[in-house]
Design a protein around this motif. Structure first.
Motif, PDB file in Angstrom:
ATOM      1  N   ILE A 125      -6.596   3.649  -1.175  1.00 51.33           N
ATOM      2  CA  ILE A 125      -5.386   3.874  -0.392  1.00 51.33           C
ATOM      3  C   ILE A 125      -5.496   5.226   0.310  1.00 51.33           C
ATOM      4  O   ILE A 125      -5.751   6.253  -0.327  1.00 51.33           O
TER       5      ILE A 125
ATOM      6  N   SER B 262      -0.924  -2.272  -6.186  1.00 57.34           N
ATOM      7  CA  SER B 262      -1.990  -2.669  -5.274  1.00 57.34           C
ATOM      8  C   SER B 262      -2.345  -4.121  -5.558  1.00 57.34           C
ATOM      9  O   SER B 262      -1.762  -4.759  -6.445  1.00 57.34           O
TER      10      SER B 262
ATOM     11  N   GLY C 161       0.794  -1.218   0.000  1.00 53.36           N
ATOM     12  CA  GLY C 161       0.000   0.000   0.000  1.00 53.36           C
ATOM     13  C   GLY C 161       0.828   1.270   0.000  1.00 53.36           C
ATOM     14  O   GLY C 161       0.299   2.371  -0.191  1.00 53.36           O
TER      15      GLY C 161
ATOM     16  N   ARG D 210      -1.148   4.188   3.523  1.00 54.82           N
ATOM     17  CA  ARG D 210       0.239   4.322   3.079  1.00 54.82           C
ATOM     18  C   ARG D 210       1.189   4.554   4.255  1.00 54.82           C
ATOM     19  O   ARG D 210       0.946   5.432   5.083  1.00 54.82           O
TER      20      ARG D 210
END
Length: 241
Positions: free
Chosen positions: A133, A115, A110, A163
């Motif tokens: 995300i 992905s 991530g 993230r």
């Protein structure tokens, strides 16, 4: 602040879900948490307490909170990131359980330009549509506004990659959330392997991925997977202890 004995079964299931998360790659010392909406009052939720690891949790190691984080029952301290759970529960009344953990492989994925795609069966659980995300911050989610931003980014999806931080999963039951967490770890492992191999790895089409999701991860399939994880955790617990 004392527990009500009528809540024991729900607290015990929450504790079992925590231990399964640890077993399936989501353990992170004392960090990470699972919650479940209270069965009698949907404006409150039970949550793993702070300062203990996922694998250590028993039915007594949880706290009952309202959406603002006030402790209603339990003697332990709550996690500071309760807004993730409270705001998802507030935004999505159909959701009963929320996971926030820091598994290494999904977190690294991530934090990249990649992905999860349907490379394996597990990937079909999450895609299509793409997993959103969260990029607003990689710091802890400590305020209602930050929790709302997480819930908004999650949207109607079951999963959110954060993230440089971790993951969030939302389920209609503890069973569904725990099984999804196990699948996410496997899907991330497969995706990172595919990235390493390059363009030679094929990806299931969106149409077939949706069909596989319906054929494999229907309610009965998820329940059977949960029952397997419960049996596995029982064996794992004996080995660990």
């Amino acid at each position: 602040m004392a527990f009500d004995s009528t809540d024991y079964d729900l607290r015990a299931k929450l504790a079992q879900g925590c231990r399964i998360l640890a077993m399936e790659g989501h353990g992170d010392v004392i960090w990470g948490h699972l919650s479940v909406r209270d069965e009698r009052d949907p404006s409150k939720f039970w949550m793993k307490a702070s300062a203990v690891g996922l694998e250590e949790i028993t039915a007594d190691d949880v706290v009952l909170l309202d959406f603002e984080g006030a402790r209603v029952a339990g003697i332990r301290q709550r996690h500071n990131e309760f807004p993730i759970h409270g705001e998802i529960f507030r935004r999505r009344p159909e959701i009963t359980a929320v996971v926030h953990t820091h598994p290494v492989l999904p977190t690294v994925l991530g934090s990249s330009a990649h992905s999860i795609r349907p490379v394996t069966h597990e990937g079909c659980y999450f895609y299509p549509p793409p997993i959103p995300i969260f990029t607003e911050t990689s710091d802890l989610i400590l305020t209602r506004e930050q929790g709302q931003a997480v819930a908004e980014k999650l949207g109607d999806h079951s999963t959110l990659l954060m993230r440089n931080h971790g993951v969030v999963l939302a389920g209609r039951s503890v069973e569904e959330a725990a099984v999804a967490s196990m699948l996410l770890e496997k899907a991330a492992r497969a995706q990172l392997t595919a990235i390493a191999l390059g363009d030679s790895v094929s990806v299931t089409s969106d149409e077939e991925a949706l069909a596989k999701r319906e054929h494999i991860y229907h309610a009965e399939g998820v329940l059977r997977a949960w029952q397997y994880l419960v049996r596995k955790e029982s064996r794992w617990d004996r080995v660990v202890r």
